[in-house]
Design a protein around this motif. Structure first.
Motif, PDB file in Angstrom:
ATOM      1  N   SER A 187      54.905  46.907  42.570  1.00 16.22           N
ATOM      2  CA  SER A 187      55.485  46.338  43.749  1.00 16.22           C
ATOM      3  C   SER A 187      54.494  45.647  44.053  1.00 16.22           C
ATOM      4  O   SER A 187      53.398  45.610  43.087  1.00 16.22           O
ATOM      5  N   LYS A 188      54.962  44.271  44.611  1.00 18.73           N
ATOM      6  CA  LYS A 188      54.338  42.985  45.098  1.00 18.73           C
ATOM      7  C   LYS A 188      52.221  43.468  45.639  1.00 18.73           C
ATOM      8  O   LYS A 188      51.924  43.315  45.266  1.00 18.73           O
ATOM      9  N   GLU A 189      53.268  44.638  47.038  1.00 24.60           N
ATOM     10  CA  GLU A 189      52.261  45.144  47.485  1.00 24.60           C
ATOM     11  C   GLU A 189      50.995  45.967  46.700  1.00 24.60           C
ATOM     12  O   GLU A 189      49.843  45.887  46.854  1.00 24.60           O
ATOM     13  N   GLU A 190      51.790  46.790  45.324  1.00 19.90           N
ATOM     14  CA  GLU A 190      50.816  47.505  44.660  1.00 19.90           C
ATOM     15  C   GLU A 190      49.888  46.116  43.489  1.00 19.90           C
ATOM     16  O   GLU A 190      48.558  46.296  43.301  1.00 19.90           O
ATOM     17  N   LEU A 191      50.587  45.137  43.224  1.00 18.07           N
ATOM     18  CA  LEU A 191      49.590  43.520  43.039  1.00 18.07           C
ATOM     19  C   LEU A 191      48.325  43.348  43.423  1.00 18.07           C
ATOM     20  O   LEU A 191      47.985  43.279  43.412  1.00 18.07           O
ATOM     21  N   THR A 192      49.738  43.450  44.893  1.00 20.08           N
ATOM     22  CA  THR A 192      48.258  42.356  46.294  1.00 20.08           C
ATOM     23  C   THR A 192      47.303  43.577  45.942  1.00 20.08           C
ATOM     24  O   THR A 192      46.078  42.773  46.299  1.00 20.08           O
ATOM     25  N   ILE A 193      47.171  44.910  46.459  1.00 17.21           N
ATOM     26  CA  ILE A 193      46.387  45.709  46.866  1.00 17.21           C
ATOM     27  C   ILE A 193      44.668  45.872  45.316  1.00 17.21           C
ATOM     28  O   ILE A 193      44.305  45.699  45.934  1.00 17.21           O
ATOM     29  N   TYR A 194      45.679  45.877  44.290  1.00 16.96           N
ATOM     30  CA  TYR A 194      45.050  45.136  43.005  1.00 16.96           C
ATOM     31  C   TYR A 194      44.182  44.006  42.903  1.00 16.96           C
ATOM     32  O   TYR A 194      43.283  44.150  42.935  1.00 16.96           O
ATOM     33  N   PHE A 195      44.991  42.916  42.689  1.00  9.13           N
ATOM     34  CA  PHE A 195      44.568  41.532  43.133  1.00  9.13           C
ATOM     35  C   PHE A 195      43.586  41.674  43.876  1.00  9.13           C
ATOM     36  O   PHE A 195      42.708  40.824  43.483  1.00  9.13           O
ATOM     37  N   SER A 210      41.278  43.085  45.245  1.00  5.43           N
ATOM     38  CA  SER A 210      40.709  44.502  45.468  1.00  5.43           C
ATOM     39  C   SER A 210      38.735  43.422  44.579  1.00  5.43           C
ATOM     40  O   SER A 210      38.873  43.410  43.725  1.00  5.43           O
ATOM     41  N   PRO A 211      37.624  43.594  45.233  1.00  2.00           N
ATOM     42  CA  PRO A 211      36.599  43.206  44.581  1.00  2.00           C
ATOM     43  C   PRO A 211      36.697  44.505  43.843  1.00  2.00           C
ATOM     44  O   PRO A 211      36.010  44.208  42.569  1.00  2.00           O
ATOM     45  N   LYS A 212      36.293  45.740  44.010  1.00  2.00           N
ATOM     46  CA  LYS A 212      36.163  46.729  43.216  1.00  2.00           C
ATOM     47  C   LYS A 212      36.800  47.212  41.990  1.00  2.00           C
ATOM     48  O   LYS A 212      36.724  47.067  40.850  1.00  2.00           O
ATOM     49  N   GLN A 213      38.195  46.745  42.132  1.00  2.00           N
ATOM     50  CA  GLN A 213      39.170  46.913  41.233  1.00  2.00           C
ATOM     51  C   GLN A 213      39.185  46.141  39.711  1.00  2.00           C
ATOM     52  O   GLN A 213      39.706  45.891  39.155  1.00  2.00           O
ATOM     53  N   SER A 214      39.771  44.758  41.253  1.00  2.00           N
ATOM     54  CA  SER A 214      39.655  43.382  39.342  1.00  2.00           C
ATOM     55  C   SER A 214      38.637  42.538  40.261  1.00  2.00           C
ATOM     56  O   SER A 214      38.745  41.867  39.044  1.00  2.00           O
ATOM     57  N   GLY A 215      38.006  42.158  41.196  1.00  2.00           N
ATOM     58  CA  GLY A 215      37.315  41.588  41.061  1.00  2.00           C
ATOM     59  C   GLY A 215      37.518  40.094  41.821  1.00  2.00           C
ATOM     60  O   GLY A 215      37.390  39.007  42.386  1.00  2.00           O
ATOM     61  N   GLY A 216      38.565  40.332  42.428  1.00  2.00           N
ATOM     62  CA  GLY A 216      39.735  39.209  43.097  1.00  2.00           C
ATOM     63  C   GLY A 216      39.197  38.586  44.340  1.00  2.00           C
ATOM     64  O   GLY A 216      37.893  38.820  44.260  1.00  2.00           O
ATOM     65  N   GLY A 217      40.873  37.649  44.592  1.00  2.00           N
ATOM     66  CA  GLY A 217      39.971  37.575  46.249  1.00  2.00           C
ATOM     67  C   GLY A 217      41.114  37.001  46.595  1.00  2.00           C
ATOM     68  O   GLY A 217      42.653  38.224  46.078  1.00  2.00           O
ATOM     69  N   ASP A 218      42.392  36.626  47.907  1.00  2.00           N
ATOM     70  CA  ASP A 218      42.645  36.319  49.018  1.00  2.00           C
ATOM     71  C   ASP A 218      44.429  36.358  47.642  1.00  2.00           C
ATOM     72  O   ASP A 218      43.943  35.303  46.983  1.00  2.00           O
ATOM     73  N   ILE A 219      45.144  36.772  48.775  1.00  2.00           N
ATOM     74  CA  ILE A 219      46.459  35.877  47.421  1.00  2.00           C
ATOM     75  C   ILE A 219      46.940  35.441  48.774  1.00  2.00           C
ATOM     76  O   ILE A 219      47.555  35.726  49.205  1.00  2.00           O
ATOM     77  N   PHE A 223      38.340  32.849  39.652  1.00  2.00           N
ATOM     78  CA  PHE A 223      36.437  32.636  39.806  1.00  2.00           C
ATOM     79  C   PHE A 223      36.188  34.433  39.194  1.00  2.00           C
ATOM     80  O   PHE A 223      35.117  34.702  38.327  1.00  2.00           O
ATOM     81  N   CYS A 224      36.805  34.721  40.630  1.00  2.00           N
ATOM     82  CA  CYS A 224      35.239  36.826  40.842  1.00  2.00           C
ATOM     83  C   CYS A 224      36.349  37.470  39.472  1.00  2.00           C
ATOM     84  O   CYS A 224      35.485  38.500  38.951  1.00  2.00           O
ATOM     85  N   LEU A 225      37.641  36.790  39.626  1.00  2.00           N
ATOM     86  CA  LEU A 225      38.049  37.205  38.981  1.00  2.00           C
ATOM     87  C   LEU A 225      37.791  37.400  37.217  1.00  2.00           C
ATOM     88  O   LEU A 225      37.596  38.460  36.485  1.00  2.00           O
TER      89      LEU A 225
END
Length: 71
Positions: free
Chosen positions: A17-25, A27-36, A57-59
């Motif tokens: 789901s979009k919610e699962e992708l949002t949570i993962y991407f 999360s700095p701990k899980q993916s290194g990502g940022g605000d979507i 960049f963080c991802l």
């Protein structure tokens, strides 16, 4: 929209789901990502747009680090 803020993810399966992708991407701990900003989900592919270049960049750094850990 700046193309450097968009991540194209393939092969994610049709049940995520979009919610699962949002949570993962976000999360700095899980993916290194940022605000979507948005997620366009179509079948087993998604276009994830980050709010700013910092998230991408963080991802990128996170993925490079994970790659080198596997070597």
């Amino acid at each position: 929209m700046d193309g450097s803020r968009i991540l194209h993810v393939r092969g994610i399966g049709g049940t995520i789901s979009k919610e699962e992708l949002t949570i993962y991407f976000q999360s700095p701990k899980q993916s290194g990502g940022g605000d979507i900003r948005s997620i366009d989900l179509k079948g087993d592919e998604a276009l994830i747009t980050f709010e700013d270049d910092h998230g991408m960049f963080c991802l990128y750094l996170f993925l490079v680090f994970q790659l080198f850990r596997c070597l």
